[in-house]
Design an enzyme around this catalytic site. Structure first.
Site, PDB file in Angstrom:
ATOM      1  N   LYS A  63      -2.413  -3.691   9.085  1.00  0.00           N
ATOM      2  CA  LYS A  63      -3.617  -2.900   9.318  1.00  0.00           C
ATOM      3  C   LYS A  63      -4.299  -3.328  10.613  1.00  0.00           C
ATOM      4  CE  LYS A  63      -4.732  -1.816   4.505  1.00  0.00           C
ATOM      5  NZ  LYS A  63      -5.761  -1.938   3.444  1.00  0.00           N
ATOM      6  N   HIS A  71       2.561  -0.677  -4.290  1.00  0.00           N
ATOM      7  CA  HIS A  71       1.434  -1.603  -4.197  1.00  0.00           C
ATOM      8  C   HIS A  71       1.334  -2.495  -5.432  1.00  0.00           C
ATOM      9  CE1 HIS A  71      -1.783  -2.665  -1.504  1.00  0.00           C
ATOM     10  NE2 HIS A  71      -2.576  -2.845  -2.541  1.00  0.00           N
ATOM     11  N   ARG A 121       3.197  -5.490  -4.713  1.00  0.00           N
ATOM     12  CA  ARG A 121       2.419  -6.412  -3.876  1.00  0.00           C
ATOM     13  C   ARG A 121       1.506  -7.268  -4.774  1.00  0.00           C
ATOM     14  NH1 ARG A 121       0.502  -7.136   1.414  1.00  0.00           N
ATOM     15  NH2 ARG A 121      -1.753  -7.360   1.669  1.00  0.00           N
ATOM     16  N   HIS A 157      -4.712 -10.837   4.370  1.00  0.00           N
ATOM     17  CA  HIS A 157      -6.051 -10.331   4.095  1.00  0.00           C
ATOM     18  C   HIS A 157      -7.025 -10.901   5.113  1.00  0.00           C
ATOM     19  CE1 HIS A 157      -5.151  -9.522  -0.445  1.00  0.00           C
ATOM     20  NE2 HIS A 157      -4.896  -8.472   0.305  1.00  0.00           N
TER      21      HIS A 157
END
Length: 312
Positions: free
Chosen positions: A183, A252, A255, A278
């Site tokens: 991201k 996900h 994950r 993160h």
């Protein structure tokens, strides 16, 4: 399909294509992200009366809220609705900036109720993951590809878009590393577990094919060959679940499984944060709730707790 429906679909698709182009050009989002935004707007654009351009020019706050209320009544998670509304705000901003509507109605869209870290991740049972892997035909190129994709999800906790975006140059064969673009175009170098590395090697050498005009690692299986998308990764997981005869889950959730399993194996929260990439530790902290939830279920049946009158 009638001519009217075909015309309507082409009309809506043109607006969506321009929205994607605007996101790429003006917002500098990644192609996979732009595609996700457009997919979440399809319902709104398709709901508008044809022709879409005329409906947009006549759009009112009341009309926007009418669609929001319809979406809010659908059986879905609060987080899903929240994402839907974020996409709608972005789309309405695009319509205003491109002159389709005179007023920016993005502020009209309410925020969906939801509390950060309120949910508890639901990891996939180990036996289920093994059943899904065992269902693959490793003698076929597709089986080799799907195994590599699934192991990147379960062994490294990558996101679907990160897997779709992998390039051959991202694989550090000698060093045993994998460069991942996540991201916000964040780039990280991750250690490549031996089993995951072997699966990648088998796919690249024996499943990917040698005459592909792309440096993307994962490709579709049928002509015309194209780089795999994030939706394509999700489809691989769904089809593997169907073959294995297990309840369907998405990428996900794997994950989540990777994160909770790594914590259970003794890793610190900071180490899991680094592996999941993160930005904030509080995002990773949600995975600590899994074991607490299990303890809450087990405590009342524990003899010592029962004797002491322990209550939830």
């Amino acid at each position: 399909m009638t001519k009217h429906r075909a015309r309507r679909r082409a009309d809506a698709q043109q607006v969506l294509d321009e929205f994607v182009d605007w996101l790429l050009r003006e917002r500098s989002v990644q192609a996979n992200t732009a595609s996700v935004y457009a997919d979440r707007i399809v319902g709104f654009v398709g709901w508008l009366p044809a022709p879409v351009e005329e409906s947009l020019s006549a759009l009112t706050p009341t009309k926007v809220l009418e669609w929001v209320n319809l979406e809010a009544k659908q059986p879905r998670k609060p987080s899903t609705l929240r994402k839907q509304l974020v996409m709608l705000r972005s789309f309405l901003g695009f319509c205003h900036r491109t002159g389709r509507i005179d007023t920016d109605f993005s502020a009209v869209v309410p925020h969906a109720a939801g509390w950060r870290l309120s949910s508890i991740p639901d990891p996939v049972p180990e036996g289920t993951i093994q059943a899904v892997l065992d269902s693959l035909d490793e003698r076929s190129p597709k089986g080799l590809r799907d195994r590599a994709v699934l192991l990147l999800l379960t062994g490294l906790g990558l996101r679907s878009g990160e897997i779709a975006g992998l390039r051959l140059s991202d694989i550090g064969w000698r060093a045993g590393t994998l460069r991942v673009t996540g991201k916000g175009d964040r780039v990280d170098e991750l250690p490549l577990p031996e089993e995951v590395g072997r699966a990648l090697e088998e796919y690249v050498l024996h499943g990917r094919g040698g005459r592909i005009d792309s440096d993307r690692v994962f490709m579709t299986m049928f002509e015309p060959l194209r780089p795999l998308t994030a939706d394509g990764v999700a489809k691989i997981v769904r089809m593997a679940c169907a073959r294995a005869g297990v309840t369907e889950f998405g990428p996900h959730r794997l994950r989540h499984t990777f994160a909770t399993g790594t914590l259970a194996a003794g890793a610190t929260l900071q180490e899991v944060q680094a592996l999941l990439r993160h930005a904030q530790l509080r995002t990773t902290a949600i995975y600590t709730k899994v074991d607490r939830a299990r303890l809450t279920q087990l405590a009342p049946t524990w003899p010592a707790a029962a004797e002491s009158g322990w209550k939830r």
